[in-house]
Design a protein around this motif. Structure first.
Motif, PDB file in Angstrom:
ATOM      1  N   LYS A 349      -5.894  -2.922 -14.408  1.00 60.95           N
ATOM      2  CA  LYS A 349      -6.922  -3.830 -14.918  1.00 60.95           C
ATOM      3  C   LYS A 349      -7.915  -4.210 -13.841  1.00 60.95           C
ATOM      4  O   LYS A 349      -9.132  -4.261 -14.080  1.00 60.95           O
ATOM      5  N   ILE A 350      -7.430  -4.487 -12.644  1.00 60.53           N
ATOM      6  CA  ILE A 350      -8.301  -4.896 -11.529  1.00 60.53           C
ATOM      7  C   ILE A 350      -8.480  -3.694 -10.611  1.00 60.53           C
ATOM      8  O   ILE A 350      -7.684  -3.456  -9.684  1.00 60.53           O
ATOM      9  N   LYS A 351      -9.516  -2.902 -10.854  1.00 59.87           N
ATOM     10  CA  LYS A 351      -9.676  -1.620 -10.174  1.00 59.87           C
ATOM     11  C   LYS A 351      -9.807  -1.740  -8.654  1.00 59.87           C
ATOM     12  O   LYS A 351      -9.219  -0.943  -7.921  1.00 59.87           O
ATOM     13  N   PRO A 352     -10.573  -2.681  -8.122  1.00 57.99           N
ATOM     14  CA  PRO A 352     -10.638  -2.797  -6.660  1.00 57.99           C
ATOM     15  C   PRO A 352      -9.260  -3.034  -6.035  1.00 57.99           C
ATOM     16  O   PRO A 352      -8.957  -2.489  -4.967  1.00 57.99           O
ATOM     17  N   LEU A 353      -8.429  -3.828  -6.718  1.00 58.10           N
ATOM     18  CA  LEU A 353      -7.076  -4.066  -6.230  1.00 58.10           C
ATOM     19  C   LEU A 353      -6.254  -2.781  -6.278  1.00 58.10           C
ATOM     20  O   LEU A 353      -5.503  -2.475  -5.340  1.00 58.10           O
ATOM     21  N   GLY A 354      -6.413  -2.012  -7.366  1.00 56.88           N
ATOM     22  CA  GLY A 354      -5.691  -0.756  -7.495  1.00 56.88           C
ATOM     23  C   GLY A 354      -6.062   0.238  -6.405  1.00 56.88           C
ATOM     24  O   GLY A 354      -5.198   0.885  -5.811  1.00 56.88           O
ATOM     25  N   HIS A 355      -7.356   0.344  -6.114  1.00 54.05           N
ATOM     26  CA  HIS A 355      -7.802   1.266  -5.072  1.00 54.05           C
ATOM     27  C   HIS A 355      -7.318   0.822  -3.686  1.00 54.05           C
ATOM     28  O   HIS A 355      -6.916   1.655  -2.864  1.00 54.05           O
ATOM     29  N   ALA A 356      -7.349  -0.481  -3.432  1.00 53.04           N
ATOM     30  CA  ALA A 356      -6.875  -0.998  -2.144  1.00 53.04           C
ATOM     31  C   ALA A 356      -5.372  -0.742  -1.982  1.00 53.04           C
ATOM     32  O   ALA A 356      -4.900  -0.366  -0.906  1.00 53.04           O
ATOM     33  N   TYR A 357      -4.641  -0.950  -3.051  1.00 49.01           N
ATOM     34  CA  TYR A 357      -3.198  -0.697  -3.061  1.00 49.01           C
ATOM     35  C   TYR A 357      -2.889   0.768  -2.748  1.00 49.01           C
ATOM     36  O   TYR A 357      -2.045   1.080  -1.910  1.00 49.01           O
ATOM     37  N   MET A 358      -3.619   1.683  -3.389  1.00 48.31           N
ATOM     38  CA  MET A 358      -3.388   3.103  -3.170  1.00 48.31           C
ATOM     39  C   MET A 358      -3.847   3.537  -1.785  1.00 48.31           C
ATOM     40  O   MET A 358      -3.264   4.465  -1.196  1.00 48.31           O
ATOM     41  N   LEU A 359      -4.872   2.896  -1.267  1.00 49.17           N
ATOM     42  CA  LEU A 359      -5.341   3.210   0.085  1.00 49.17           C
ATOM     43  C   LEU A 359      -4.245   2.961   1.109  1.00 49.17           C
ATOM     44  O   LEU A 359      -4.151   3.666   2.116  1.00 49.17           O
ATOM     45  N   LEU A 360      -3.394   2.004   0.843  1.00 50.44           N
ATOM     46  CA  LEU A 360      -2.276   1.694   1.734  1.00 50.44           C
ATOM     47  C   LEU A 360      -1.051   2.537   1.424  1.00 50.44           C
ATOM     48  O   LEU A 360      -0.417   3.089   2.330  1.00 50.44           O
ATOM     49  N   ILE A 361      -0.741   2.677   0.142  1.00 51.36           N
ATOM     50  CA  ILE A 361       0.543   3.262  -0.244  1.00 51.36           C
ATOM     51  C   ILE A 361       0.556   4.784  -0.102  1.00 51.36           C
ATOM     52  O   ILE A 361       1.592   5.383   0.222  1.00 51.36           O
ATOM     53  N   ILE A 362      -0.568   5.441  -0.320  1.00 50.43           N
ATOM     54  CA  ILE A 362      -0.599   6.907  -0.237  1.00 50.43           C
ATOM     55  C   ILE A 362      -0.247   7.394   1.167  1.00 50.43           C
ATOM     56  O   ILE A 362       0.668   8.213   1.331  1.00 50.43           O
ATOM     57  N   PRO A 363      -0.946   6.933   2.211  1.00 53.25           N
ATOM     58  CA  PRO A 363      -0.586   7.439   3.549  1.00 53.25           C
ATOM     59  C   PRO A 363       0.819   7.057   3.984  1.00 53.25           C
ATOM     60  O   PRO A 363       1.481   7.831   4.692  1.00 53.25           O
ATOM     61  N   LEU A 364       1.310   5.873   3.578  1.00 54.47           N
ATOM     62  CA  LEU A 364       2.673   5.476   3.962  1.00 54.47           C
ATOM     63  C   LEU A 364       3.726   6.386   3.335  1.00 54.47           C
ATOM     64  O   LEU A 364       4.715   6.742   3.984  1.00 54.47           O
ATOM     65  N   THR A 365       3.519   6.773   2.081  1.00 54.51           N
ATOM     66  CA  THR A 365       4.490   7.679   1.449  1.00 54.51           C
ATOM     67  C   THR A 365       4.374   9.089   2.023  1.00 54.51           C
ATOM     68  O   THR A 365       5.389   9.773   2.209  1.00 54.51           O
ATOM     69  N   TRP A 366       3.159   9.532   2.337  1.00 48.13           N
ATOM     70  CA  TRP A 366       3.010  10.857   2.949  1.00 48.13           C
ATOM     71  C   TRP A 366       3.615  10.893   4.343  1.00 48.13           C
ATOM     72  O   TRP A 366       4.031  11.952   4.813  1.00 48.13           O
ATOM     73  N   LEU A 367       3.691   9.760   5.008  1.00 48.38           N
ATOM     74  CA  LEU A 367       4.315   9.734   6.332  1.00 48.38           C
ATOM     75  C   LEU A 367       5.794  10.101   6.235  1.00 48.38           C
ATOM     76  O   LEU A 367       6.310  10.864   7.066  1.00 48.38           O
TER      77      LEU A 367
END
Length: 463
Positions: A349-367
């Motif tokens: 629902k809150i797209k800026p929050l979703g993008h910020a969340y993924m900006l953090l979570i994607i690289p951490l999981t790829w690590l």
């Protein structure tokens, strides 16, 4: 031999295409089958693996016939086929891993042999298994022509690293497909875009991750550590997406519609959405052949959670025989379940929050995906999060500035081409003279990089 090599582009591909174009329609599958086996042989370290590969083609072809024509032994033949296919995958990919862990946990001393993994075995195993299951279900008719089936399994554009193509997707095209100049042109354009993704973006930005590994994780600043894991995230995407686009392009040249494998996953708002857009054909395989047969979400929330757990356990193990891949799969399972029951609606629902969340979570999981050694993984996590307790290491002040000067242009390109904007623009000017000039520039720039040795094997070859 890889697609992004001078040998493939200037020797194998022209020779194959001349032979493919020269024969009549009824012989094209034979040329494709033969050419694909030749292509595969260039990447095989042990000649016996070619015989094993051909044996799996023959045996699954025969099993498909027995399943379709047997009245009382269908399940028996299906079970035999599944066990045969997965036995070889387990032996080559997991035998050493399993033996090492038995020795460690049960204090045994079984001999551990370093078994070389046959290239592409994870992908062609899944295609063989999906074929015999679909024949058993009645979703597909058993192929009556061995050459046609061989062409399907060995098809060199998608043989080594996918996309995973199910038989029903190409069954009609194996028997009759159109070969038109506009399809060849469109396929070559798609191939060139994929080549640019691989050589001009993935290989270049991946240099930063390699540099950090050479420096040592303990000796980089927090900012450089973040730059490094973002670089790896982009490298992995453009490497694999680039391969998939090249496979799709080559398939189109030969009259096949190979399915799309990526849909701008880095634009996702949740990890659930991300994995609908990343490696789409693998996700579809696990959904159709594991998740749904286990009951999917039809038997209540508890069973749905269990089924999802099994899928992500297998997804982790499919990517590699190492505990970091198991951990990676379990972390993704927990994230996706948290989105399912708590955070997903808010993030969507809150797209800026979703993008910020993924900006953090994607690289951490790829690590977790990138570093197999847990000790080294712990060091890197601490570098990313400097407020955690740190050992004293020698870190060059301002190290990130020096690397940013060298790599900023690749980050800019990666960021832009992760969005839908280039694709939308390409669709509008696809047939223009400007596009032809731009793609020629991409092609020859890629060739120059390959000539200079600025190339690496595709990252997914090891899976």
């Amino acid at each position: 031999m890889v697609f992004s090599s001078l040998e493939f582009i200037f020797i194998f591909l022209p020779v194959f295409m001349i032979a493919y174009a020269a024969v009549r329609k009824e012989y094209k599958n034979f040329v494709l089958f033969t050419g694909s086996v030749v292509f595969y042989s260039f990447g095989v370290k042990k000649p016996v693996y070619i015989l094993l590969f051909l044996l799996t083609v023959l045996l699954n072809f025969i099993v498909g016939q027995f399943i379709e024509h047997s009245r009382y032994t269908k399940k028996l033949w299906l079970t035999f086929g599944i066990l045969f296919n997965f036995w070889w995958l387990i032996f080559f990919k997991y035998w050493t891993f399993g033996t090492e862990n038995i020795n460690h946990f049960f204090h045994q001393s079984f001999t551990v042999k370093d078994i070389i993994l046959p290239i592409g075995i994870s992908f062609y195993t899944f295609q063989n298994v999906s074929y015999i299951i679909d024949v058993f279900r009645g979703k597909a008719k058993a192929e009556k022509n061995l050459i046609n089936y061989g062409a399907y399994i060995t098809m060199f554009p998608q043989l080594i690293a996918g996309p995973i193509v199910t038989y029903d997707h190409v069954a009609k095209e194996l028997k009759s497909r159109s070969h038109a100049i506009h399809r060849v042109e469109d396929g070559l354009k798609t191939f060139t875009i994929g080549l640019g993704y691989k050589v001009l973006i993935a290989n270049q930005i991946g240099g930063l991750w390699s540099d950090i590994a050479m420096i040592g994780y303990q000796s980089v600043s927090s900012r450089l550590a973040w730059l490094g894991i973002f670089a790896y995230s982009f490298q992995l995407y453009f490497d694999f997406c680039g391969y998939s686009l090249m496979a799709i392009g080559l398939g189109r040249v030969m009259g096949f519609n190979i399915p799309k494998n990526f849909d701008h996953p880095y634009m996702s708002l949740t990890m659930t959405e991300f994995w609908r857009r990343w490696h789409i054909t693998l996700g579809s395989w696990f959904r159709d052949y594991i998740y749904i047969p286990l009951g999917g979400n039809r038997k209540g929330s508890k069973r749905m959670v269990f089924n999802t757990f099994i899928v992500w356990l297998f997804t982790g193990l499919w990517h590699g025989a190492s505990w970091n891949f198991v951990l990676w799969g379990m972390v993704l399972f927990l994230i996706i379940m948290s989105e399912k029951f708590w955070t997903g609606k808010t993030l969507n629902k809150i797209k800026p929050l979703g993008h910020a969340y993924m900006l953090l979570i994607i690289p951490l999981t790829w690590l977790i995906f990138a570093i197999t050694d847990f000790h080294e993984l712990g060091i890197y996590f601490k570098r990313l999060l400097p407020f955690l307790p740190q050992k004293t290491y020698a870190v060059m002040e301002g190290d990130y500035k020096e690397y940013w000067k060298d790599y900023w242009k690749y980050f800019a390109a990666a960021l832009i081409f992760s969005t839908r904007l280039p694709e939308a623009l390409y669709k509008k000017i696809k047939n223009s003279f400007i596009t032809v000039i731009a793609l020629l520039a991409v092609f020859w720039a890629s060739v120059y990089c390959m000539y200079k040795g600025l190339d690496d094997p595709f990252m997914y070859f090891r899976f």
